[in-house]
Design a protein around this motif. Structure first.
Motif, short mmCIF file in Angstrom:
data_model
loop_
_atom_site.label_atom_id
_atom_site.label_comp_id
_atom_site.label_asym_id
_atom_site.label_seq_id
_atom_site.Cartn_x
_atom_site.Cartn_y
_atom_site.Cartn_z
N CYS A 104 0.82 -1.22 0.00
CA CYS A 104 0.00 0.00 0.00
C CYS A 104 0.85 1.26 0.00
CB CYS A 104 -0.93 0.00 1.21
SG CYS A 104 -0.07 0.07 2.79
N TYR A 105 2.15 1.13 0.22
CA TYR A 105 3.11 2.24 0.21
C TYR A 105 2.95 3.22 1.38
CZ TYR A 105 4.24 0.81 -4.57
OH TYR A 105 4.63 0.10 -5.68
N LEU A 106 2.13 2.91 2.36
CA LEU A 106 1.96 3.84 3.48
C LEU A 106 3.22 3.94 4.33
CD1 LEU A 106 -1.70 3.10 4.65
CD2 LEU A 106 -0.83 5.13 3.49
N CYS A 107 3.94 2.83 4.48
CA CYS A 107 5.18 2.87 5.26
C CYS A 107 6.22 3.75 4.58
CB CYS A 107 5.71 1.47 5.51
SG CYS A 107 5.97 0.51 4.01
N GLU B 126 8.17 -2.13 -4.68
CA GLU B 126 7.56 -2.36 -5.99
C GLU B 126 6.43 -3.35 -5.81
OE1 GLU B 126 10.27 -3.59 -9.00
OE2 GLU B 126 11.56 -1.83 -8.78
N ALA B 127 5.24 -3.00 -6.28
CA ALA B 127 4.07 -3.86 -6.11
C ALA B 127 3.87 -4.77 -7.31
CB ALA B 127 2.82 -3.01 -5.90
N ALA B 128 3.21 -5.90 -7.07
CA ALA B 128 2.81 -6.83 -8.13
C ALA B 128 1.47 -7.43 -7.75
CB ALA B 128 3.86 -7.92 -8.31
N ASP B 129 0.75 -7.93 -8.75
CA ASP B 129 -0.59 -8.49 -8.51
C ASP B 129 -0.52 -9.98 -8.22
OD1 ASP B 129 -1.93 -6.07 -8.93
OD2 ASP B 129 -1.93 -6.37 -11.11
N ASN B 130 -1.34 -10.41 -7.27
CA ASN B 130 -1.49 -11.84 -7.00
C ASN B 130 -2.30 -12.48 -8.14
OD1 ASN B 130 -0.26 -12.44 -4.40
ND2 ASN B 130 -1.74 -11.00 -3.56
N THR B 131 -2.03 -13.73 -8.39
CA THR B 131 -2.81 -14.48 -9.38
C THR B 131 -3.44 -15.69 -8.69
OG1 THR B 131 -0.91 -15.83 -10.02
CG2 THR B 131 -1.26 -13.78 -11.23
#
Length: 199
Positions: free
Chosen positions: A97-100, A112-117
């Motif tokens: 969520c990038y809040l930290c 860096e975020a990625a989507d779960n499948t």
């Protein structure tokens, strides 16, 4: 006329040029700054040092002590190396969520975020942190990232042995921060322990 001028004149003489020339420094020095008082002040200060010299030394037997901390004793609220936590199913709690990273005043967290499948599920949410780096060259251990996390994914551990001669090793990757996944034995034992507690 200054208050102390008559006292100075009593110990000095006026020269030919009209300037006051002191002929007896001892009288003035003893009057305004006693040597005895100075010695007493030094002795008072040294008495504290001498008193501590003969008391038994209280030390922690680190690094030769027992246990995983090798004898070091840490308070429960000690802010050490960060840990990325997992949930009860072994999935990562971090949802990217990038809040930290936004809360960090020293800007030392990179995500860096990625989507779960459906085939590969890393976290229980839609996204997970593909990359999660903390640069301990910049981290000030303020705890703002821990407070900002909505899923309690990042916490402070008790790791304190971070000193190194190579600054590049202070950039911790996700693999360095992530707690180990529970083993199959732990996964079976946990529900049994909970059932026994309820029985």
């Amino acid at each position: 006329m200054h208050e102390s001028e008559p006292q100075w004149r009593s110990a000095c003489q006026a020269g030919a040029s009209g300037r006051i020339e002191c002929t007896c420094y001892t009288v003035v020095y003893l009057k305004h700054m006693s040597i005895v008082k100075n010695v007493a002040a030094i002795a008072k200060g040294m008495s504290v040092t001498l008193g501590e010299m003969f008391k038994p030394t209280e030390v922690e037997n680190y690094p030769d002590g027992p246990g995983p901390l090798r004898g070091a004793k840490l308070q429960e609220r000690f802010r050490g190396k960060h840990q990325l936590q997992r949930d009860e199913n072994g999935l990562e709690k971090c949802v990217a969520c990038y809040l930290c990273a936004a809360a960090c005043p020293s800007n030392c967290i990179y995500i860096e975020a990625a989507d779960n499948t459906a085939e590969v599920r890393i976290s229980s949410s839609e996204r997970y942190a593909k990359v999660y780096n903390i640069d301990y060259n910049r981290c000030i251990f303020c705890g703002y990232c821990v407070e900002a996390c909505p899923t309690d994914a990042i916490t402070h551990g008790h790791g304190f042995e971070l000193a190194t001669l190579n600054a590049t090793t202070l950039v911790m990757r996700k693999e360095d921060l992530l707690v180990p996944a529970p083993s199959a034995t732990d996964a079976i034992a946990a529900p049994k322990a909970e059932a026994n507690a309820l029985a």
